[in-house]
Design a protein around this motif. Sequence first.
Motif, mmCIF file in Angstrom:
data_model
loop_
_atom_site.group_PDB
_atom_site.id
_atom_site.type_symbol
_atom_site.label_atom_id
_atom_site.label_comp_id
_atom_site.label_asym_id
_atom_site.label_seq_id
_atom_site.Cartn_x
_atom_site.Cartn_y
_atom_site.Cartn_z
ATOM 1 N N ARG A 161 0.806 -1.215 0.000
ATOM 2 C CA ARG A 161 0.000 0.000 0.000
ATOM 3 C C ARG A 161 0.843 1.270 0.000
ATOM 4 O O ARG A 161 0.329 2.371 0.194
ATOM 5 C CB ARG A 161 -0.949 0.007 1.209
ATOM 6 N N THR A 162 2.143 1.138 -0.225
ATOM 7 C CA THR A 162 3.036 2.299 -0.247
ATOM 8 C C THR A 162 3.216 2.790 -1.677
ATOM 9 O O THR A 162 3.504 2.004 -2.578
ATOM 10 C CB THR A 162 4.399 1.944 0.361
ATOM 11 N N GLU A 172 -0.213 14.789 -2.986
ATOM 12 C CA GLU A 172 0.401 15.264 -1.754
ATOM 13 C C GLU A 172 0.036 16.711 -1.439
ATOM 14 O O GLU A 172 0.001 17.094 -0.271
ATOM 15 C CB GLU A 172 1.932 15.143 -1.844
ATOM 16 N N GLY A 177 -4.929 15.086 1.682
ATOM 17 C CA GLY A 177 -4.520 13.832 2.290
ATOM 18 C C GLY A 177 -5.406 12.654 1.957
ATOM 19 O O GLY A 177 -5.486 11.687 2.723
ATOM 20 N N ALA A 180 -4.310 8.729 2.032
ATOM 21 C CA ALA A 180 -4.320 8.063 3.329
ATOM 22 C C ALA A 180 -5.728 8.001 3.911
ATOM 23 O O ALA A 180 -6.178 6.953 4.373
ATOM 24 C CB ALA A 180 -3.384 8.775 4.304
ATOM 25 N N LEU A 185 -3.672 4.469 1.927
ATOM 26 C CA LEU A 185 -2.344 4.327 1.356
ATOM 27 C C LEU A 185 -1.349 5.222 2.104
ATOM 28 O O LEU A 185 -1.736 6.181 2.762
ATOM 29 C CB LEU A 185 -2.352 4.700 -0.127
ATOM 30 N N ARG A 186 -0.080 4.905 1.978
ATOM 31 C CA ARG A 186 0.960 5.769 2.535
ATOM 32 C C ARG A 186 1.945 6.095 1.421
ATOM 33 O O ARG A 186 2.029 5.383 0.415
ATOM 34 C CB ARG A 186 1.676 5.141 3.733
ATOM 35 N N THR A 187 2.684 7.186 1.609
ATOM 36 C CA THR A 187 3.582 7.649 0.553
ATOM 37 C C THR A 187 5.008 7.776 1.061
ATOM 38 O O THR A 187 5.250 8.027 2.242
ATOM 39 C CB THR A 187 3.130 9.013 -0.001
#
Length: 449
Positions: A161-162, A172, A177, A180, A185-187
């Motif tokens: 999920r990155t 971003e 946001g 997320a 998800l994360r970045t």
Amino acid sequence: MTQNAEGTAPPIGTPGTACAGREKAIGAEAGQEKAIGAEEAPAGGRGPAGPGPATVPGQRTDGSEEAERLRRLAAWRASDRVLWHGSADARLGERLAALAADAGAVHDLDDQVDLYGDGVVTELEGRVAALLGFPAAAFFPTGTMAQQVALRCWAGRTGNRTVALHPLAHPEVHERGALAAVGGLRTVHPTREPRLPTGDEIRDLDEPFGTLMLELPLRDAGFVLPEWDELVEAVEAAREMEAVVHFDGARLWECAPHFGRALDEIAGLADSVYVSFYKSLAGLSGAVLAGPASLVAEARVWRHRCGGQVFQQYPAALSALLGLERELPRLPAYVAHARTVAAALSAGLAEERGVPWFRVHPDPPHTHQFQVWLPFDAGALDEAGVRQAEETGVTLFRRWFPAPCGPPGVSTTEVTVSSPGLSWTADDVGAALADFTALIRAGDGRDRR
């Protein structure tokens, strides 16, 4: 940063340095007015939609901002000479009449209206899929939704999920946001330099990621693009990391001249691509996600879950088809002429004794859009631009915003060259610039309160 003949040193933290991503603003497209009255700001700007105080230096805080917005629109609409028309410049009746008059050139108007994505919407999807060289495509009401869905689908398929992307990328900076908050998800960021990441930077990430997202061009860094070999290397690096590649191609349409490649060859580097219709193609709204058939089928399911299964979308679809038919073939000419305009601005600013330093970025432009940086208050520059439009009928610059980094008093704007700008010669640009800087030099561009 370029010095003029006086040789004044530039400020720290301007384009070309590693200041990217230091500040963020939540907005939309700079240089166009949103219907609700919010100003669209590039990353780091302080428009009403951004964090912190909803003002810029020189901006009124007495409730008259809506009047100033209408004043700007009136001045731009009445101008005899502009470099481009913003999507909000026209009135409702004008856009409806133009669509009704022109839509028959791209679709049979005796056809039935679309219902939940059939008819003309299906035709648009097929047209874009063919242009980009993918087997399938799905229309979305917004690019934000299309991109979030694409990245979510890839996360499920890769099991990771990155998402690796630039800190100035649209998700971003301009989506509150959502990756997320909505997608879970994360970045991670391969680089903070104001350019897209290199292959080595991608390989040097110290944690695995499932998707590499590249925004082409990277708008908030100045509509910048890598060289073709650099783009290929970045994609190859992601493949070495066993990741998929997704292109944020909101402005992909105008990238072909820089790369010297056809659209399908550019898009073919990625596993999926999102494109927009209301930016470079002057459509009403909407976007398309193109990719493998199985991915697009899953994206349609998530589109429905996210509320994007719209009953009827024929106005947006027709305007998108018109953009593909009329604006897309013109984009190479816009890109070429943007270089003429940028060069004329650089030459004029270098000779202007009242401007101690400046930056035209990138130089030359990679697309038909670029930034100009000046060491003046954003409110004063806004006022000078409106005064110039009102008094001379010429609009050279539109909105200015405080620069995202560097010392106070630095401002930046975005310049676009489209059909109306093709008639401008380098001398025309120089003359308009001289009028603009004269207003600043004389102090006439200051806020009048």
